[in-house]
Design an enzyme around this catalytic site. Structure first.
Site, PDB file in Angstrom:
ATOM      1  N   ARG A  49       2.694   2.707  -2.007  1.00 34.50           N
ATOM      2  CA  ARG A  49       3.132   1.510  -1.021  1.00 34.50           C
ATOM      3  C   ARG A  49       4.595   1.068  -0.746  1.00 34.50           C
ATOM      4  O   ARG A  49       5.493   1.704  -1.403  1.00 34.50           O
ATOM      5  CB  ARG A  49       2.262   0.346  -1.615  1.00 34.50           C
ATOM      6  CG  ARG A  49       2.367  -0.028  -3.260  1.00 34.50           C
ATOM      7  CD  ARG A  49       3.736   0.099  -4.100  1.00 34.50           C
ATOM      8  NE  ARG A  49       4.328  -1.127  -3.479  1.00 34.50           N
ATOM      9  CZ  ARG A  49       5.631  -1.197  -3.668  1.00 34.50           C
ATOM     10  NH1 ARG A  49       6.357  -0.213  -4.253  1.00 34.50           N
ATOM     11  NH2 ARG A  49       6.370  -2.250  -3.258  1.00 34.50           N
ATOM     12  N   GLY A  50       4.592  -0.043   0.020  1.00 32.04           N
ATOM     13  CA  GLY A  50       6.428  -0.299   0.435  1.00 32.04           C
ATOM     14  C   GLY A  50       6.497   0.314   1.762  1.00 32.04           C
ATOM     15  O   GLY A  50       6.101   1.303   2.048  1.00 32.04           O
ATOM     16  N   GLN A 197       3.774  -5.889  -8.497  1.00 34.82           N
ATOM     17  CA  GLN A 197       4.583  -4.948  -8.113  1.00 34.82           C
ATOM     18  C   GLN A 197       5.992  -5.086  -8.979  1.00 34.82           C
ATOM     19  O   GLN A 197       6.671  -4.296  -9.652  1.00 34.82           O
ATOM     20  CB  GLN A 197       5.266  -4.979  -6.697  1.00 34.82           C
ATOM     21  CG  GLN A 197       3.869  -4.385  -5.748  1.00 34.82           C
ATOM     22  CD  GLN A 197       3.007  -5.542  -5.113  1.00 34.82           C
ATOM     23  OE1 GLN A 197       2.665  -6.638  -6.033  1.00 34.82           O
ATOM     24  NE2 GLN A 197       2.481  -5.154  -4.079  1.00 34.82           N
ATOM     25  N   ASP A 238       8.525  -6.249   5.456  1.00 29.29           N
ATOM     26  CA  ASP A 238       7.397  -5.404   6.002  1.00 29.29           C
ATOM     27  C   ASP A 238       7.541  -5.351   7.457  1.00 29.29           C
ATOM     28  O   ASP A 238       7.104  -4.319   8.016  1.00 29.29           O
ATOM     29  CB  ASP A 238       6.068  -5.575   5.640  1.00 29.29           C
ATOM     30  CG  ASP A 238       6.019  -5.561   4.042  1.00 29.29           C
ATOM     31  OD1 ASP A 238       6.680  -6.134   3.259  1.00 29.29           O
ATOM     32  OD2 ASP A 238       5.596  -4.277   3.485  1.00 29.29           O
ATOM     33  N   ASN A 248       6.943 -10.571   4.466  1.00 25.15           N
ATOM     34  CA  ASN A 248       7.262 -10.052   3.336  1.00 25.15           C
ATOM     35  C   ASN A 248       6.269 -10.353   2.226  1.00 25.15           C
ATOM     36  O   ASN A 248       5.483 -11.088   2.612  1.00 25.15           O
ATOM     37  CB  ASN A 248       8.750 -10.402   2.711  1.00 25.15           C
ATOM     38  CG  ASN A 248       9.260  -9.242   1.602  1.00 25.15           C
ATOM     39  OD1 ASN A 248       9.121  -8.139   1.659  1.00 25.15           O
ATOM     40  ND2 ASN A 248       9.499  -9.732   0.451  1.00 25.15           N
ATOM     41  N   LYS A 249       6.177  -9.815   0.954  1.00 27.66           N
ATOM     42  CA  LYS A 249       5.266 -10.061  -0.050  1.00 27.66           C
ATOM     43  C   LYS A 249       4.946 -11.519  -0.023  1.00 27.66           C
ATOM     44  O   LYS A 249       6.026 -12.375  -0.307  1.00 27.66           O
ATOM     45  CB  LYS A 249       5.812  -9.536  -1.374  1.00 27.66           C
ATOM     46  CG  LYS A 249       4.903  -9.406  -2.469  1.00 27.66           C
ATOM     47  CD  LYS A 249       3.269  -9.026  -2.145  1.00 27.66           C
ATOM     48  CE  LYS A 249       3.580  -7.738  -1.419  1.00 27.66           C
ATOM     49  NZ  LYS A 249       2.069  -7.336  -0.815  1.00 27.66           N
TER      50      LYS A 249
HETATM   51  C1  LIG Z   1      10.828  -1.678   0.741  1.00 26.86           C
HETATM   52  S1  LIG Z   1       9.345  -2.189   0.641  1.00 26.86           S
HETATM   53  C2  LIG Z   1       9.373  -3.464   1.533  1.00 26.86           C
HETATM   54  C3  LIG Z   1       7.868  -4.237   1.187  1.00 26.86           C
HETATM   55  O1  LIG Z   1       6.669  -3.904   0.935  1.00 26.86           O
HETATM   56  C4  LIG Z   1       5.993  -4.343  -0.237  1.00 26.86           C
HETATM   57  O2  LIG Z   1       4.585  -4.533  -0.080  1.00 26.86           O
HETATM   58  P1  LIG Z   1       3.446  -3.673  -0.596  1.00 26.86           P
HETATM   59  O3  LIG Z   1       3.873  -3.487  -2.244  1.00 26.86           O
HETATM   60  O4  LIG Z   1       2.077  -4.693  -0.623  1.00 26.86           O
HETATM   61  O5  LIG Z   1       3.262  -2.399   0.111  1.00 26.86           O
HETATM   62  C5  LIG Z   1       6.869  -5.665  -0.287  1.00 26.86           C
HETATM   63  O6  LIG Z   1       6.279  -6.688   0.638  1.00 26.86           O
HETATM   64  C6  LIG Z   1       8.244  -5.178  -0.262  1.00 26.86           C
HETATM   65  O7  LIG Z   1       8.841  -6.240   0.103  1.00 26.86           O
END
Ligand SMILES: CSC[C@H]1O[C@H](OP(=O)(O)O)[C@H](O)[C@@H]1O
Length: 348
Positions: A49-50, A197, A238, A248-249
């Protein structure tokens, strides 16, 4: 700046090996995916993820599909693979940016009899290596921004490190680079419910590299901001709209409001592959909602009553007006607005 030694995504010749981020921090398990369908499922299930890491992984998923597209209608096989990967998660635009890059390779080879396996793998590798280079460039730009005011204490949300990218990180990449230059005294990591996370991934990344980190409940963040203990809130993204609104998260928007109220500067760090200039504002960014079980259970233990209604959006939108600077690999956008973004991304 030396990149992190964490390698979440590894090409193995005829398979893709992924560090299973669902098992961290207590178990380091690597899963192998062998085709586009398994790759898409790994993205949906957050094995990886990310935003940037999702794009990199999907690109390799198309290369895996090409290795298995033996018959003459390989273009349709690969189009099916791209469609499957595109449906894996909706918010991170890096996924669709990477798939568009792979579709470009397909279009350039469409008339040949066999699938362009080597060209697709080269493209996926270039996307992977470019992201690491972008991370290191953003680390330099973000550190310069921090250096303007000397050493600082920062807060970060979710995980934006080597685990979320091609290595080094976006927001956490800036933190790594600034730490190496002696500019960071302490990192406050929010646990980042419901998927944790921050607790499971960011604290793990920072602790294994000796960067001082304090983990706190999401609800404790506002007290830290109110006490004046934070100089910068540094987060990832994101998807960033043309006007600088940032997806974003979940929780980022609340943190940005509180930061602005308490005079704490807000930095968003994201490569250009995270910008969606076709969207005028964040109003149209799709917000993913995930399985209720992420809230009702901690592992196998139920922590909410059966049949309770659940609201589980996993991203939110922070208006550009609450952001002091956006750092990408081309430089710093401050303050973020349609003109400054278009100029730095060469879209004037
Ligand atoms: C550099 S990662 C960007 C972004 O992705 C994460 O979401 P997820 O863990 O659900 O994929 C989070 O929003 C990060 O800030």
């Amino acid at each position: 700046m030396t990149a992190s030694t964490i390698v979440p995504i590894r090409w193995c010749g005829d398979a893709l090996e992924l560090l299973d981020q669902r098992a961290l921090p207590d178990r380091e398990i690597r899963l192998r995916v062998n085709d586009a369908t398994q790759t898409a499922q790994a993205i949906t299930d957050m094995v990886v993820r990310g935003a940037p890491a999702i794009g990199i992984t999907a690109a390799y998923g198309v290369a895996l599909a090409a290795q298995r597209a033996e018959d003459s209608d390989w273009p349709q096989r690969l189009e099916d693979a791209i469609e499957c990967l595109a449906a894996s998660r909706p918010t991170a635009v890096n996924l669709f940016w990477a798939l568009a890059r792979m579709r470009g390779v397909i279009d350039r080879h469409r008339t040949q009899r066999e699938a362009p396996v080597a060209a697709l793998l080269d493209e996926a590798r270039e996307i992977h290596q470019r992201d690491l280079a972008d991370n290191l460039a953003m680390g330099r730009y973000g550190s310069e921004l921090i250096a303007r005011n000397g050493t600082c204490t920062v807060m970060t949300h979710c995980n934006t490190g080597a685990l979320a990218t091609g290595g080094h990180g976006t927001a956490l990449g800036v933190i790594r680079s600034a730490w190496e230059q002696g500019l960071i005294t302490l990192v406050h990591a929010n646990e980042t419910r419901p998927w944790l996370q921050g607790a499971r991934l960011t604290a793990w990344e920072l602790q294994r590299e000796g960067i001082p980190v304090v983990l706190a409940a999401d609800s404790a963040a506002s007290l830290l901001l109110a006490r004046g203990e934070i100089d910068w809130l540094i987060v990832g993204a994101d998807r960033i709209a043309a006007n600088g609104d940032v997806a974003n998260k979940i929780g980022t928007y609340a943190l940005a409001v509180q930061a602005r109220h308490h005079g704490v500067k807000v930095m968003v760090v994201a490569p250009s592959s995270t910008f969606d200039l076709d969207l005028e504002s964040g109003a149209d960014i799709p917000i993913e909602t995930r399985d209720s079980r992420e809230l009702t259970h901690q592992g196998e233990r139920r922590v909410a009553p059966e049949n309770v209604k659940i609201f589980n959006p996993v991203f939110d939108i922070t208006p550009a007006a609450l952001i002091d600077a956006i750092v990408c690999e081309h430089g710093v956008i401050e303050p973020p607005n349609p003109t400054s973004i278009a100029r730095l991304l060469g879209r004037t």
